[in-house]
Motif scaffolding. Structure first.
Motif, short mmCIF file in Angstrom:
data_model
loop_
_atom_site.label_atom_id
_atom_site.label_comp_id
_atom_site.label_asym_id
_atom_site.label_seq_id
_atom_site.Cartn_x
_atom_site.Cartn_y
_atom_site.Cartn_z
N HIS A 41 -7.20 17.37 -6.75
CA HIS A 41 -6.15 17.28 -7.77
C HIS A 41 -4.91 16.56 -7.24
O HIS A 41 -3.81 16.75 -7.77
N GLY A 42 -5.08 15.74 -6.22
CA GLY A 42 -3.95 14.97 -5.71
C GLY A 42 -4.08 13.51 -6.11
O GLY A 42 -4.57 13.17 -7.18
N GLY A 43 -3.66 12.61 -5.21
CA GLY A 43 -3.72 11.20 -5.56
C GLY A 43 -3.53 10.28 -4.39
O GLY A 43 -3.03 10.68 -3.32
N ILE A 44 -3.92 9.04 -4.60
CA ILE A 44 -3.78 7.97 -3.62
C ILE A 44 -3.10 6.79 -4.31
O ILE A 44 -3.46 6.44 -5.44
N VAL A 45 -2.13 6.20 -3.64
CA VAL A 45 -1.48 4.99 -4.15
C VAL A 45 -1.56 3.92 -3.07
O VAL A 45 -1.06 4.11 -1.96
N HIS A 46 -2.22 2.82 -3.40
CA HIS A 46 -2.25 1.66 -2.51
C HIS A 46 -1.13 0.70 -2.92
O HIS A 46 -1.00 0.38 -4.11
N ILE A 47 -0.36 0.24 -1.96
CA ILE A 47 0.67 -0.76 -2.26
C ILE A 47 0.03 -2.13 -2.05
O ILE A 47 -0.32 -2.50 -0.92
N THR A 48 -0.12 -2.86 -3.14
CA THR A 48 -0.73 -4.18 -3.06
C THR A 48 0.35 -5.25 -3.24
O THR A 48 1.38 -5.19 -2.56
N SER A 49 0.18 -6.20 -4.13
CA SER A 49 1.17 -7.27 -4.22
C SER A 49 1.05 -8.03 -5.53
O SER A 49 -0.06 -8.22 -6.05
N GLY A 50 2.20 -8.50 -6.01
CA GLY A 50 2.19 -9.40 -7.17
C GLY A 50 1.43 -10.68 -6.87
O GLY A 50 1.01 -11.39 -7.79
#
Length: 256
Positions: free
Chosen positions: A140-149
């Protein structure tokens, strides 16, 4: 769910720039923080102090995400003991894969060594650091990947960097699909051009580049670190619980 009321987020590369702002915004949302830094211990501890002043707990741990063989050791011998000692738990809830390096070089001049370094820092970490992290994450959590424009905006000299981020965006969808049974959401946040010291301050310190990007952006300026952190933090709250497998660009309408 977490074994305690307060959720915990792990943010890589959080001693400065975008990572710092993400950590601060997560703390404002009521999360406790584990920050990683590569070498700047002093700056990382300053972020810890800022988070503690907000009223949340935080700890800063050294980590070089380019060293894949050391991932398991980091979790088992560094992170988990710190979680137990400082947060009275052995698991965390959210992972933000933010640590990264840049490269501004034409396709024909990019070396194998440079390509491999970007691969290790961005894609290999996104894949295998996340794999290790999931062994220690609550459902019940989450993952956020920082990608790019730059996965959408074609800017000459960014091919190697953009290729890694594009692959990370594809990985985001696969992870979201395969982690659905654990109710773990996976999203990608894609910043546009931001004024930081990233890539040698290329956007912040080059007036000509800054002005050109601002002229191509609907809102008429280049992004700031404070434009991104609140979006990442939102994805780690109950208000963002139905957002999954998405690429969210935060660029002010750059090159539309």
């Amino acid at each position: 769910m977490s074994t305690q009321d307060t959720k915990i987020a792990l943010v890589t590369g959080a001693s400065r720039g975008l990572g710092r702002d993400m950590a601060i915004n997560l703390a404002k949302k009521g999360l406790d923080l584990v920050l990683t830094y590569k070498s700047d211990h002093q700056s990382a501890n300053k972020v810890v102090s800022e988070i503690e002043n907000i009223g949340q707990k935080a700890v800063a741990l050294a980590l070089d995400v380019s060293q894949q063989p050391k991932y398991a050791t980091f979790f088992e011998q560094v992170l988990i003991p710190e979680l137990k000692a400082r947060f009275n738990t052995s698991k965390f809830d959210f992972l933000i894969n933010n640590a990264g390096t840049g490269l501004s070089k034409p396709f024909m001049e990019t070396t194998v060594t440079e390509f491999h370094e970007l691969f290790r820092v961005h894609l290999e970490a996104g894949y295998f650091f996340t794999q290790q992290a999931l062994r220690h994450m609550n459902d019940h959590g989450g993952i956020v990947h920082i990608t790019s424009g730059l996965t959408r905006i074609i800017y000459p000299g960014s091919s190697a960097y953009a290729v890694m981020k594009s692959a990370l965006e594809t990985l985001t969808k696969y992870q979201a699909k395969e982690l659905g049974d654990r109710k773990i959401r996976v999203n990608a946040v894609a910043p546009g051009a931001i004024e930081t010291d990233f890539n040698g301050g290329y956007v912040r310190d080059n007036a000509q580049v800054n002005a050109r990007i601002a002229s191509l952006t609907a809102l008429g300026r280049v992004g700031l670190p404070t434009d991104v952190g609140s979006v990442v933090a939102f994805l780690c709250t109950d208000q963002g619980q139905w957002i999954n497998a998405q690429r969210i660009e935060v660029s002010g309408g750059q090159a539309i």
